[in-house]
Each structure stands twice: as C-alpha cells, then as structure tokens.
Design a protein around this motif. Structure first.
Motif, PDB file in Angstrom:
ATOM      1  N   GLU A  69       0.898  -1.061   0.217  1.00  0.00           N
ATOM      2  CA  GLU A  69      -0.045  -0.086   0.115  1.00  0.00           C
ATOM      3  C   GLU A  69       0.711   1.272  -0.287  1.00  0.00           C
ATOM      4  N   GLY A  70       0.682   2.317   1.038  1.00  0.00           N
ATOM      5  CA  GLY A  70       1.723   3.221   0.927  1.00  0.00           C
ATOM      6  C   GLY A  70       3.040   2.569   1.388  1.00  0.00           C
ATOM      7  N   ASP A  71       3.226   1.807   1.973  1.00  0.00           N
ATOM      8  CA  ASP A  71       4.394   1.330   2.356  1.00  0.00           C
ATOM      9  C   ASP A  71       4.362  -0.246   2.068  1.00  0.00           C
ATOM     10  N   PHE A  72       5.423  -1.383   2.041  1.00  0.00           N
ATOM     11  CA  PHE A  72       5.282  -2.461   1.874  1.00  0.00           C
ATOM     12  C   PHE A  72       4.898  -3.203   3.308  1.00  0.00           C
ATOM     13  N   GLU A  73       4.234  -4.096   3.618  1.00  0.00           N
ATOM     14  CA  GLU A  73       3.930  -4.612   4.757  1.00  0.00           C
ATOM     15  C   GLU A  73       3.879  -6.159   4.824  1.00  0.00           C
ATOM     16  N   ILE A  74       4.000  -6.793   5.855  1.00  0.00           N
ATOM     17  CA  ILE A  74       3.680  -8.172   6.306  1.00  0.00           C
ATOM     18  C   ILE A  74       2.749  -8.260   7.148  1.00  0.00           C
ATOM     19  N   LEU A  75       1.790  -9.228   6.863  1.00  0.00           N
ATOM     20  CA  LEU A  75       0.895  -9.593   7.699  1.00  0.00           C
ATOM     21  C   LEU A  75       1.389 -11.064   8.223  1.00  0.00           C
ATOM     22  N   LEU A  76       1.501 -10.837   9.780  1.00  0.00           N
ATOM     23  CA  LEU A  76       2.252 -12.078  10.375  1.00  0.00           C
ATOM     24  C   LEU A  76       1.503 -12.740  11.187  1.00  0.00           C
ATOM     25  N   CYS A  77       1.326 -13.913  11.007  1.00  0.00           N
ATOM     26  CA  CYS A  77       0.495 -14.857  11.929  1.00  0.00           C
ATOM     27  C   CYS A  77       0.916 -15.076  13.371  1.00  0.00           C
ATOM     28  N   SER A  78       2.047 -15.138  13.851  1.00  0.00           N
ATOM     29  CA  SER A  78       2.619 -15.387  14.877  1.00  0.00           C
ATOM     30  C   SER A  78       3.716 -14.435  15.448  1.00  0.00           C
ATOM     31  N   PHE A  79       3.591 -13.373  15.839  1.00  0.00           N
ATOM     32  CA  PHE A  79       4.514 -12.307  16.315  1.00  0.00           C
ATOM     33  C   PHE A  79       5.649 -13.015  17.324  1.00  0.00           C
ATOM     34  N   GLU A  80       4.983 -13.871  18.376  1.00  0.00           N
ATOM     35  CA  GLU A  80       5.810 -14.190  19.628  1.00  0.00           C
ATOM     36  C   GLU A  80       6.781 -15.275  18.855  1.00  0.00           C
ATOM     37  N   ARG A  81       6.239 -16.056  17.902  1.00  0.00           N
ATOM     38  CA  ARG A  81       7.204 -17.101  17.250  1.00  0.00           C
ATOM     39  C   ARG A  81       8.171 -16.667  16.340  1.00  0.00           C
ATOM     40  N   ASP A  82       8.051 -15.673  15.597  1.00  0.00           N
ATOM     41  CA  ASP A  82       8.826 -15.349  14.536  1.00  0.00           C
ATOM     42  C   ASP A  82       9.456 -13.965  14.629  1.00  0.00           C
ATOM     43  N   MET A  83       9.137 -13.250  15.761  1.00  0.00           N
ATOM     44  CA  MET A  83       9.839 -11.971  15.801  1.00  0.00           C
ATOM     45  C   MET A  83      10.556 -11.882  17.014  1.00  0.00           C
ATOM     46  N   GLU A  84      11.726 -11.266  17.102  1.00  0.00           N
ATOM     47  CA  GLU A  84      12.439 -10.769  18.212  1.00  0.00           C
ATOM     48  C   GLU A  84      12.395  -9.553  18.501  1.00  0.00           C
ATOM     49  N   VAL A  85      12.154  -8.915  19.686  1.00  0.00           N
ATOM     50  CA  VAL A  85      12.237  -7.284  19.883  1.00  0.00           C
ATOM     51  C   VAL A  85      13.454  -6.954  20.122  1.00  0.00           C
ATOM     52  N   VAL A  86      13.763  -5.722  19.160  1.00  0.00           N
ATOM     53  CA  VAL A  86      15.047  -5.063  19.078  1.00  0.00           C
ATOM     54  C   VAL A  86      15.021  -3.960  20.168  1.00  0.00           C
ATOM     55  N   ARG A  87      13.847  -3.103  20.005  1.00  0.00           N
ATOM     56  CA  ARG A  87      13.427  -1.947  20.980  1.00  0.00           C
ATOM     57  C   ARG A  87      12.124  -1.413  20.576  1.00  0.00           C
ATOM     58  N   ILE A  88      11.471  -0.961  21.862  1.00  0.00           N
ATOM     59  CA  ILE A  88      10.520  -0.397  21.840  1.00  0.00           C
ATOM     60  C   ILE A  88      10.334   1.027  22.429  1.00  0.00           C
ATOM     61  N   THR A  89      10.222   2.142  21.594  1.00  0.00           N
ATOM     62  CA  THR A  89      10.416   3.430  22.203  1.00  0.00           C
ATOM     63  C   THR A  89       9.218   4.202  22.051  1.00  0.00           C
ATOM     64  N   GLN A  90       9.030   5.201  22.929  1.00  0.00           N
ATOM     65  CA  GLN A  90       7.602   5.928  23.027  1.00  0.00           C
ATOM     66  C   GLN A  90       8.057   6.930  22.181  1.00  0.00           C
ATOM     67  N   THR A  91       6.915   7.409  21.306  1.00  0.00           N
ATOM     68  CA  THR A  91       6.925   8.479  20.404  1.00  0.00           C
ATOM     69  C   THR A  91       6.844  10.009  21.033  1.00  0.00           C
ATOM     70  N   LYS A  92       7.016  10.949  20.235  1.00  0.00           N
ATOM     71  CA  LYS A  92       6.767  12.246  20.686  1.00  0.00           C
ATOM     72  C   LYS A  92       5.287  12.303  21.011  1.00  0.00           C
ATOM     73  N   LYS A  93       4.850  12.917  22.206  1.00  0.00           N
ATOM     74  CA  LYS A  93       3.528  13.015  22.662  1.00  0.00           C
ATOM     75  C   LYS A  93       2.678  13.954  21.660  1.00  0.00           C
ATOM     76  N   GLN A  94       1.573  13.484  21.484  1.00  0.00           N
ATOM     77  CA  GLN A  94       0.528  14.329  20.639  1.00  0.00           C
ATOM     78  C   GLN A  94      -0.536  15.091  21.535  1.00  0.00           C
ATOM     79  N   ASP A  95      -0.657  16.311  20.909  1.00  0.00           N
ATOM     80  CA  ASP A  95      -1.755  17.187  21.419  1.00  0.00           C
ATOM     81  C   ASP A  95      -3.288  16.543  21.152  1.00  0.00           C
ATOM     82  N   GLY A  96      -4.231  17.077  21.571  1.00  0.00           N
ATOM     83  CA  GLY A  96      -5.666  16.567  21.596  1.00  0.00           C
ATOM     84  C   GLY A  96      -6.001  16.346  19.960  1.00  0.00           C
ATOM     85  N   ARG A  97      -5.250  17.122  18.986  1.00  0.00           N
ATOM     86  CA  ARG A  97      -5.601  16.635  17.511  1.00  0.00           C
ATOM     87  C   ARG A  97      -4.944  15.793  16.910  1.00  0.00           C
TER      88      ARG A  97
END
Length: 456
Positions: free
Chosen positions: A200-228
């Motif tokens: 679509e706008g990007d290439f994507e993978i629809l994955l059936c088992s994240f816990e089996r097939d993916m390893e976490v590299v890092r989880i980061t918090q994004t910049k906060k949003q205002d109400g809009r």
C-alpha cells in the motif's frame, strides 16, 4: 505447475508464434513491478502470487499505543516512518476506513486527552520467514484487492463463515483477511507460510505469530500528541510547521510521503523505495499468475485486468496451483533474479522503441538506419540477412546461458525479449513502407505497455 497456452503476437510486420505462457507481456510487467511502489502504482491490479523469504535478522516495524510486545496476528512495516504514523494516531480519535490499519486491539485506543504518546516497535526476524507475496497494490482499496479476495480467499471476505475469531482489531474486511490468511497458513498450508507480503503506502507483512517469528529489538515512546493528534512542540517549532505548510521549507518534523508519487520514476526517494523491497526475496522461477490460465481478464476491452465477472469454479485451478506451490516448494534466498533481466531489457529498449514508434522519419531508409544502429552488435555483415541469428543474439543479450529459461519467469522474459528483437529485425529486413514499419512499432508499444511510457 503453470499451464502453457498457444498464443500469437503480431505487431504489424513482426509476427512471432510460440508455445509460451499466455499474456507474457502482462506477466513480464508484473515481474518488473514487484515490490516497487512507482511501477505498482501504474500496475495496481495484481494477478500473481510468489513464494518469498525475509532473511533472519531483517528488521521491521510496528506502530501502536502499547509498550508491550505484540503477540498473535499483526502487521509489520518495512520502514519506521510508516509505523510512526500509526503510533501517532494512537493518541487521538480517528475515523477508520477499509485500508490497511494496525490490527491489534491495543492500537485502537481512542482518546481526546492531550499528551498521549504512542510506541514504535522495532523487531527482527527470528528465522528466515516463509511468506507469500501478493503482487499489485494488494493492501489498497477497490479492485486491487480482487485477486486475493476472489482467488486466495474464495469470495469469503464479504460473507464470512460463522465461528469464533481471534481478538484482531481493524476494519471488518481487513480483520477477515487476517483471519483467513492465518487459517489457511495452518489448515491448508500446514504452517509452511508465516504470513503474506502486501503493498500500500508502504510494503507490509501480515504475520500470523509475532511471538514465534519476531524478536524485539527495541520499543520506543514517540513524541507526545496534542488533542488533535499533532506532536507537541515549542512555539518556534509551530512556526516552522506553519512555514512548511505554506511551502517555505521542509524540516525534520514533516511527514514523509506514502511512497513515490506518479511521474517520480528516477528520484533518490524512488531508489530508496526500491531498495527497501529487497528486504524480501521473491522466487521468480516458480510463481502462479492468473494471467496464465486462459481467463477473460479484460472483458469488453477493459484497460485493466478484472476478476469480478469470472465464476469461482474457473478460478479453482489457480487456487489449486497456489496451494501446490506453497505445499511442495521451498522459498529460496538465491533464486534467479528475473526482475533484474526485465529491467535491463526495459532500460535498453524503452527509449529506442518510443522513437521508432513516434515515426519522425522522412523515409523508410532513415528508419531502417536507426534500427540497424540498434541491432548492429548482433549483425554479422558477411551474412546480413541471417534473421534468426540476429534475433537469437539480440534476445539473449541480457540472459545468462546458465539462467533457468524453462522456468515461469525464464519463459516469460525470453518471450518478451524475442518479441522486441523480432520486431526490430523485421523492421530492418522486411520494411518496404515507412508507415507500415512505424505502425509495427506502435503495435509493439501497445502490447508491451511498459511503465516507462505510462507516466509520460
């Protein structure tokens, strides 16, 4: 696996009759467009299914409203900018439409309170992922979804069967596609497929088992949003944003486009987009295309392939061959790259064929002189009229002798290359009338329909 059909292509003076795949021109263009946004945007209605592999350790991204690692069924983006868009949306109320969305319920957080942050997850493939690539704009709206809905899912998306569903969020049709994909992966394909690759706008993978097939590299918090749903920033940053909106600059806070725009074939952004597609390796030797089954894909002179009018029983051979491909073949990281050969053919002949079809010549001798200049490397002037020798040398210029030319990709690329070369040789050796010669190249351009000409 692929069925072969007897077909004839006549381009004015050139007429080649071969035992080749039906619709070789359309399959050629599908090969050249795979995992490329610019070409796929011009050929959005995909009809082909490839085995694909993402090597172990390849990084992918997911944007959501939770810092917890994803489990179960979910989507992955090839580049972080795409996932950031979904992470930023987690802090505002949004209207969801039937396009690709984060599928996990955690991503459906809706709140109007300011200061809400999202999370960008970076993952690495825990193994070589076994995937099925659906070509065309296969995560896009409308007819671009037709091949997967009608062939792969057998018309079940709009009328799903009764029964429990896993806790997957997102628009109803996408939830059902996710469910059907992973149901087939388990029940039909015996867990030989880990997910599907779509565009679509990007290439994507629809994955059936994240816990089996993916390893976490890092989880980061994004910049906060205002109400809009706009990232909070200082007054100076707001001023810069206002300037950018009025075309006065582009800075690090501006959002990247959702892929190369129409007409943008050669920019750095497009080249970057094409390189991202290399995160997944496709098998061009063994794939299934609805173009190769004698189906009426262009009813009433349609300019694009459609399936809506075809009875489901006529699509059964395509489904059967997809299942056979998945269940009997292994995805390969080193299959022959027929897309690279298609590129060389297109880049070598696109401009020359356009000039010949334009017909800006004052005599048949002048156009034959232009054709001779193109074919000169393949002519032995001791035997100037040795037609088949010239065609063969021209046809195989970019095809290595060791290439698997009997494979699906090999037969298609060889066929189109031969059609181009046969038309050139016929124009050189047979052309007696300027208008007839020019007309033969006009027919050839219409038949080839390369993306290099579509955006002009």
């Amino acid at each position: 696996m692929q069925k072969k059909y007897f077909w004839t292509i006549c381009a004015g003076l050139a007429c080649a009759t071969q035992d080749e795949p039906a619709n070789a021109n359309h399959i050629f263009n599908a090969i050249q467009s795979t995992l490329r946004h610019y070409e796929t945007a011009l050929n959005p209605y995909g009809m082909s299914f490839h085995l694909a592999t993402a090597p172990k350790g390849t990084r992918f991204y997911h944007g959501t409203g939770t810092p917890d690692p994803i489990t179960g069924v979910e989507w992955l983006a090839f580049k972080p900018q795409h996932s950031l868009g979904f992470a930023h949306r987690s802090g505002r109320k949004q209207k969801r439409s039937d396009t690709q969305q984060p599928l996990n319920k955690a991503a459906d957080i809706t709140t109007e309170s300011p200061g809400q942050a999202g999370y960008l997850h970076t993952y690495a493939a825990a193994k070589d992922l076994r995937l099925l690539y659906i070509d065309g704009m296969s995560a896009g709206p409308g007819g671009a979804l037709e091949a997967q809905d009608r062939i792969l899912f057998n018309d079940t998306i709009d009328s799903p069967s009764l029964g429990p569903r896993p806790p997957v969020g997102g628009p109803p049709a996408e939830k059902e596609r996710a469910f059907q994909t992973c149901r087939m992966a388990k029940e039909v394909w015996g867990d030989r497929i880990d997910g599907v690759v779509r565009t679509e706008g990007d290439f994507e993978i629809l994955l059936c088992s994240f816990e089996r097939d993916m390893e976490v590299v890092r989880i980061t918090q994004t910049k906060k949003q205002d109400g809009r749903g706009i990232r909070t920033r200082s007054e100076s940053e707001h001023s810069k944003e206002k300037d950018r909106r009025h075309g006065k600059g582009r800075g690090p806070g501006s959002r990247e486009p959702r892929g190369p725009v129409r007409g943008d074939c050669c920019s750095i952004a497009t080249k970057y987009d094409q390189s991202l597609g290399q995160k997944v390796r496709l098998d061009f030797d063994h794939f299934v295309s609805a173009f190769g089954y004698g189906l009426d894909l262009f009813p009433d002179g349609s300019s694009r392939p459609v399936l809506h009018h075809i009875p489901t029983e006529l699509l059964e051979p395509v489904r059967r061959d997809i299942n056979s491909m998945v269940n009997t073949l292994e995805p390969s990281l080193d299959s022959f790259n027929w897309q690279a050969i298609a590129d060389m053919i297109v880049f070598r002949y696109s401009e020359e064929l356009k000039i010949l079809a334009a017909g800006d010549f004052n005599s048949v001798e002048s156009i034959r002189g232009r054709i001779e200049a193109v074919l000169e490397p393949f002519i032995d002037y001791r035997e100037f009229g040795a037609r088949e020798d010239i065609v063969e040398l021209c046809q195989n210029e970019f095809i290595p002798a060791s290439a698997p030319t009997k494979s699906v990709g090999g037969r298609v690329i060889s066929s189109v290359s031969r059609t181009v070369c046969s038309t050139l040789v016929s124009g050189l050796l047979d052309g007696e009338d300027l208008n007839d010669t020019v007309e033969s190249f006009k027919h050839l351009l219409k038949y080839l329909n390369w993306t290099t000409w579509k955006a002009e």
